[in-house]
Design a protein around this motif. Structure first.
Motif, PDB file in Angstrom:
ATOM      1  N   ALA A   8     -16.079 -13.345  14.839  1.00 56.99           N
ATOM      2  CA  ALA A   8     -16.107 -12.540  13.619  1.00 56.99           C
ATOM      3  C   ALA A   8     -14.687 -12.308  13.116  1.00 56.99           C
ATOM      4  CB  ALA A   8     -16.792 -11.208  13.930  1.00 56.99           C
ATOM      5  N   PRO A   9     -14.540 -11.883  11.848  1.00 58.29           N
ATOM      6  CA  PRO A   9     -13.218 -11.468  11.379  1.00 58.29           C
ATOM      7  C   PRO A   9     -12.690 -10.364  12.283  1.00 58.29           C
ATOM      8  CG  PRO A   9     -14.956 -10.880   9.776  1.00 58.29           C
ATOM      9  CD  PRO A   9     -15.587 -11.737  10.821  1.00 58.29           C
ATOM     10  N   GLY A  10     -11.460 -10.499  12.720  1.00 57.99           N
ATOM     11  CA  GLY A  10     -10.871  -9.459  13.561  1.00 57.99           C
ATOM     12  C   GLY A  10     -11.236  -9.553  15.033  1.00 57.99           C
ATOM     13  N   GLY A  12     -10.061 -11.499  17.132  1.00 62.14           N
ATOM     14  CA  GLY A  12      -8.885 -11.846  17.924  1.00 62.14           C
ATOM     15  C   GLY A  12      -8.643 -13.342  17.980  1.00 62.14           C
ATOM     16  N   THR A  31      -6.553 -21.627   8.668  1.00 61.79           N
ATOM     17  CA  THR A  31      -6.806 -21.772   7.224  1.00 61.79           C
ATOM     18  C   THR A  31      -6.454 -20.475   6.492  1.00 61.79           C
ATOM     19  OG1 THR A  31      -9.126 -21.453   7.832  1.00 61.79           O
ATOM     20  CG2 THR A  31      -8.469 -23.648   7.154  1.00 61.79           C
ATOM     21  N   ARG A  36      -2.901 -17.715   2.729  1.00 66.09           N
ATOM     22  CA  ARG A  36      -1.966 -16.593   2.458  1.00 66.09           C
ATOM     23  C   ARG A  36      -0.581 -17.130   2.070  1.00 66.09           C
ATOM     24  NH1 ARG A  36      -5.491 -14.227   6.076  1.00 66.09           N
ATOM     25  NH2 ARG A  36      -4.501 -15.113   7.902  1.00 66.09           N
ATOM     26  N   MET A  53     -10.960 -14.402  -1.473  1.00 67.18           N
ATOM     27  CA  MET A  53     -10.519 -13.651  -0.282  1.00 67.18           C
ATOM     28  C   MET A  53     -10.532 -12.152  -0.538  1.00 67.18           C
ATOM     29  SD  MET A  53      -7.509 -16.221   0.937  1.00 67.18           S
ATOM     30  CE  MET A  53      -6.922 -15.366   2.386  1.00 67.18           C
ATOM     31  N   VAL A  59     -13.779 -19.044   0.682  1.00 63.16           N
ATOM     32  CA  VAL A  59     -13.244 -19.981  -0.301  1.00 63.16           C
ATOM     33  C   VAL A  59     -14.188 -21.199  -0.299  1.00 63.16           C
ATOM     34  CG1 VAL A  59     -11.216 -21.425  -0.785  1.00 63.16           C
ATOM     35  CG2 VAL A  59     -10.915 -19.126   0.149  1.00 63.16           C
ATOM     36  N   GLY A  85     -10.252 -20.348  12.152  1.00 59.70           N
ATOM     37  CA  GLY A  85     -10.798 -20.040  10.826  1.00 59.70           C
ATOM     38  C   GLY A  85     -11.446 -21.244  10.164  1.00 59.70           C
ATOM     39  N   PHE A  86     -11.503 -22.336  10.851  1.00 59.84           N
ATOM     40  CA  PHE A  86     -12.148 -23.561  10.358  1.00 59.84           C
ATOM     41  C   PHE A  86     -12.764 -24.292  11.544  1.00 59.84           C
ATOM     42  CE2 PHE A  86     -12.528 -28.001   9.370  1.00 59.84           C
ATOM     43  CZ  PHE A  86     -12.940 -28.012   8.051  1.00 59.84           C
ATOM     44  N   GLN A  92     -18.792 -27.531   6.555  1.00 58.55           N
ATOM     45  CA  GLN A  92     -17.415 -27.764   7.030  1.00 58.55           C
ATOM     46  C   GLN A  92     -17.441 -28.411   8.418  1.00 58.55           C
ATOM     47  OE1 GLN A  92     -14.861 -24.281   6.866  1.00 58.55           O
ATOM     48  NE2 GLN A  92     -15.338 -23.889   4.711  1.00 58.55           N
ATOM     49  N   ARG A 160      -3.371  -5.984   5.315  1.00 58.23           N
ATOM     50  CA  ARG A 160      -3.821  -7.078   4.443  1.00 58.23           C
ATOM     51  C   ARG A 160      -4.800  -6.556   3.402  1.00 58.23           C
ATOM     52  NH1 ARG A 160      -5.626 -11.934   8.419  1.00 58.23           N
ATOM     53  NH2 ARG A 160      -7.484 -11.855   7.141  1.00 58.23           N
ATOM     54  N   GLN A 199     -12.165  -7.194  25.784  1.00 58.62           N
ATOM     55  CA  GLN A 199     -11.202  -6.908  26.853  1.00 58.62           C
ATOM     56  C   GLN A 199      -9.785  -6.831  26.282  1.00 58.62           C
ATOM     57  OE1 GLN A 199     -12.123  -9.657  30.420  1.00 58.62           O
ATOM     58  NE2 GLN A 199     -12.642 -10.869  28.626  1.00 58.62           N
ATOM     59  N   VAL A 204      -8.467 -11.485  27.811  1.00 58.80           N
ATOM     60  CA  VAL A 204      -9.193 -12.482  27.010  1.00 58.80           C
ATOM     61  C   VAL A 204      -8.501 -13.839  27.190  1.00 58.80           C
ATOM     62  CG1 VAL A 204      -9.943 -13.159  24.683  1.00 58.80           C
ATOM     63  CG2 VAL A 204      -9.827 -10.723  25.270  1.00 58.80           C
TER      64      VAL A 204
HETATM   65  P1  AP5 Z   1      -6.639 -11.117  14.966  1.00 58.53           P
HETATM   66  O1  AP5 Z   1      -6.190 -11.966  16.101  1.00 58.53           O
HETATM   67  O2  AP5 Z   1      -5.763 -11.038  13.756  1.00 58.53           O
HETATM   68  O3  AP5 Z   1      -8.156 -11.478  14.581  1.00 58.53           O
HETATM   69  P2  AP5 Z   1      -8.779 -12.727  13.839  1.00 58.53           P
HETATM   70  O4  AP5 Z   1     -10.076 -13.013  14.512  1.00 58.53           O
HETATM   71  O5  AP5 Z   1      -7.800 -13.838  13.723  1.00 58.53           O
HETATM   72  O6  AP5 Z   1      -9.035 -12.033  12.447  1.00 58.53           O
HETATM   73  P3  AP5 Z   1      -8.867 -12.543  10.959  1.00 58.53           P
HETATM   74  O7  AP5 Z   1      -9.148 -11.341  10.089  1.00 58.53           O
HETATM   75  O8  AP5 Z   1      -7.562 -13.225  10.729  1.00 58.53           O
HETATM   76  O9  AP5 Z   1     -10.038 -13.503  10.871  1.00 58.53           O
HETATM   77  P4  AP5 Z   1     -10.754 -13.944   9.643  1.00 58.53           P
HETATM   78  O10 AP5 Z   1     -11.512 -15.056  10.209  1.00 58.53           O
HETATM   79  O11 AP5 Z   1     -11.563 -12.953   8.916  1.00 58.53           O
HETATM   80  O12 AP5 Z   1      -9.566 -14.206   8.616  1.00 58.53           O
HETATM   81  P5  AP5 Z   1      -8.815 -15.529   8.185  1.00 58.53           P
HETATM   82  O13 AP5 Z   1      -7.391 -15.190   8.084  1.00 58.53           O
HETATM   83  O14 AP5 Z   1      -9.237 -16.683   9.011  1.00 58.53           O
HETATM   84  O15 AP5 Z   1      -6.906  -9.644  15.548  1.00 58.53           O
HETATM   85  C1  AP5 Z   1      -7.338  -8.585  14.697  1.00 58.53           C
HETATM   86  C2  AP5 Z   1      -6.604  -7.280  15.094  1.00 58.53           C
HETATM   87  O16 AP5 Z   1      -7.050  -6.881  16.382  1.00 58.53           O
HETATM   88  C3  AP5 Z   1      -5.069  -7.447  15.197  1.00 58.53           C
HETATM   89  O17 AP5 Z   1      -4.463  -6.252  14.773  1.00 58.53           O
HETATM   90  C4  AP5 Z   1      -4.835  -7.689  16.702  1.00 58.53           C
HETATM   91  O18 AP5 Z   1      -3.542  -7.244  17.097  1.00 58.53           O
HETATM   92  C5  AP5 Z   1      -5.961  -6.880  17.333  1.00 58.53           C
HETATM   93  N1  AP5 Z   1      -6.496  -7.488  18.552  1.00 58.53           N
HETATM   94  C6  AP5 Z   1      -6.657  -8.814  18.823  1.00 58.53           C
HETATM   95  N2  AP5 Z   1      -7.188  -8.975  20.050  1.00 58.53           N
HETATM   96  C7  AP5 Z   1      -7.386  -7.714  20.562  1.00 58.53           C
HETATM   97  C8  AP5 Z   1      -7.906  -7.211  21.795  1.00 58.53           C
HETATM   98  N3  AP5 Z   1      -8.354  -8.032  22.752  1.00 58.53           N
HETATM   99  N4  AP5 Z   1      -7.959  -5.857  21.955  1.00 58.53           N
HETATM  100  C9  AP5 Z   1      -7.513  -5.006  20.977  1.00 58.53           C
HETATM  101  N5  AP5 Z   1      -7.003  -5.433  19.804  1.00 58.53           N
HETATM  102  C10 AP5 Z   1      -6.939  -6.770  19.589  1.00 58.53           C
HETATM  103  O19 AP5 Z   1      -9.447 -15.750   6.729  1.00 58.53           O
HETATM  104  C11 AP5 Z   1      -9.205 -14.848   5.674  1.00 58.53           C
HETATM  105  C12 AP5 Z   1     -10.016 -15.294   4.465  1.00 58.53           C
HETATM  106  O20 AP5 Z   1      -9.592 -16.628   4.064  1.00 58.53           O
HETATM  107  C13 AP5 Z   1     -11.515 -15.419   4.680  1.00 58.53           C
HETATM  108  O21 AP5 Z   1     -12.181 -14.168   4.497  1.00 58.53           O
HETATM  109  C14 AP5 Z   1     -11.881 -16.441   3.586  1.00 58.53           C
HETATM  110  O22 AP5 Z   1     -11.937 -15.850   2.322  1.00 58.53           O
HETATM  111  C15 AP5 Z   1     -10.700 -17.399   3.610  1.00 58.53           C
HETATM  112  N6  AP5 Z   1     -10.904 -18.544   4.519  1.00 58.53           N
HETATM  113  C16 AP5 Z   1     -10.178 -18.833   5.641  1.00 58.53           C
HETATM  114  N7  AP5 Z   1     -10.652 -19.950   6.227  1.00 58.53           N
HETATM  115  C17 AP5 Z   1     -11.698 -20.372   5.461  1.00 58.53           C
HETATM  116  C18 AP5 Z   1     -12.603 -21.460   5.570  1.00 58.53           C
HETATM  117  N8  AP5 Z   1     -12.545 -22.342   6.593  1.00 58.53           N
HETATM  118  N9  AP5 Z   1     -13.565 -21.584   4.614  1.00 58.53           N
HETATM  119  C19 AP5 Z   1     -13.649 -20.705   3.589  1.00 58.53           C
HETATM  120  N10 AP5 Z   1     -12.831 -19.640   3.438  1.00 58.53           N
HETATM  121  C20 AP5 Z   1     -11.856 -19.489   4.366  1.00 58.53           C
END
Ligand code: AP5
Length: 214
Positions: A8-10, A12, A31, A36, A53, A59, A85-86, A92, A160, A199, A204
């Motif tokens: 899921a988003p966030g 990790g 991605t 960004r 976004m 996207v 993210g991909f 896809q 963000r 965890q 993790v």
């Molecule tokens: P983090 O590691 O940043 O989490 P993440 O899973 O990478 O979260 P993202 O929000 O980046 O994922 P996303 O898939 O929604 O966004 P993306 O950038 O790919 O961790 C989150 C937070 O928790 C951080 O503060 C971290 O420090 C903390 N944390 C991590 N692990 C932890 C732990 N174990 N314990 C405690 N805290 C922890 O995409 C953004 C947007 O781009 C999408 O919404 C979409 O619009 C577009 N997009 C990107 N890729 C595509 C695609 N393939 N197709 C279509 N649209 C796309």
């Protein structure tokens, strides 16, 4: 080694993908980071991507697929890569498989970082991203040494635009509808590995290393 990060988003994915890339010396292809960077540079792709976004929507596939496939054909990807993210939709994933099979290749692992929705909003509201180098922090779980400043490049840390709670709820809905089906897709291909993403970050990572091997 070619790896896909699911979750899921966030959950990790980005945090773990960076650690995997460093340990196994392979590129981290995100991605979200690519979009960004395009938004920051004011490119046409960035302008189009931002419209989706900011609403928490995906996207369109046609703006994503070629971008990633061109990227993993570059020289630095010859020993593998970690995709973050991909793919995010079944079309896809199918496009990725077709491109790999045309190269006589296939994906090795799809790692699903499992975190329940309840934990996600809390994580996202505490995330801070560097406007300079894109490094990610968390105000509680991974705080920078100086509040509001990046440890690596010293630039400001921001929330963000798409981490506001109302957008996070949309992103979670989109995840469940369009991305979660990939878990079954890669289970059927026999390459899925599940890790408990609730965890501590290092635990993790250790769980992932035990799957990928030293
Ligand atoms: P983090 O590691 O940043 O989490 P993440 O899973 O990478 O979260 P993202 O929000 O980046 O994922 P996303 O898939 O929604 O966004 P993306 O950038 O790919 O961790 C989150 C937070 O928790 C951080 O503060 C971290 O420090 C903390 N944390 C991590 N692990 C932890 C732990 N174990 N314990 C405690 N805290 C922890 O995409 C953004 C947007 O781009 C999408 O919404 C979409 O619009 C577009 N997009 C990107 N890729 C595509 C695609 N393939 N197709 C279509 N649209 C796309």
């Amino acid at each position: 080694m070619k790896i896909i990060m699911l979750g899921a988003p966030g959950a990790g994915k980005g945090t773990q993908a960076k650690m995997i890339a460093a340990k196994y010396d392979i590129p981290h292809i995100s991605t979200g980071d690519i979009f960004r960077a395009n938004i920051k540079n004011g490119t046409e792709l960035g302008k189009k991507a931002k419209e989706y976004m900011d609403k928490g929507l995906l996207v369109p596939d046609e703006l994503v697929v070629d971008l990633v496939i061109d990227r993993f054909k570059e020289d630095d990807c010859k020993n593998g890569y970690v995709l973050d993210g991909f793919p995010r939709t079944i079309p896809q994933a199918e496009a990725l498989d077709a491109a790999l099979s045309a190269m006589g290749d296939k994906m090795d692992y799809a790692i699903n970082v499992e975190v329940p929705d309840e934990n996600i909003i809390n994580r996202m509201s505490g995330r801070r991203a560097c406007v300079g180098c894109g490094a990610t922090y968390h105000i509680k779980y991974n705080a920078p040494k100086t509040e509001g400043k990046c440890d690596t490049c010293g630039a400001d840390l921001i929330l963000r635009d798409d981490d506001k709670p109302e957008t996070v709820i949309n992103r979670l809905n989109v995840y469940h509808e369009q991305t979660q089906p990939l878990i079954d897709y890669y289970t059927n291909k026999g390459i899925i590995a599940e890790v408990d993403g609730t965890q501590d970050m290092n635990d993790v990572f250790n769980a992932i290393v035990s799957i990928l091997g030293e």
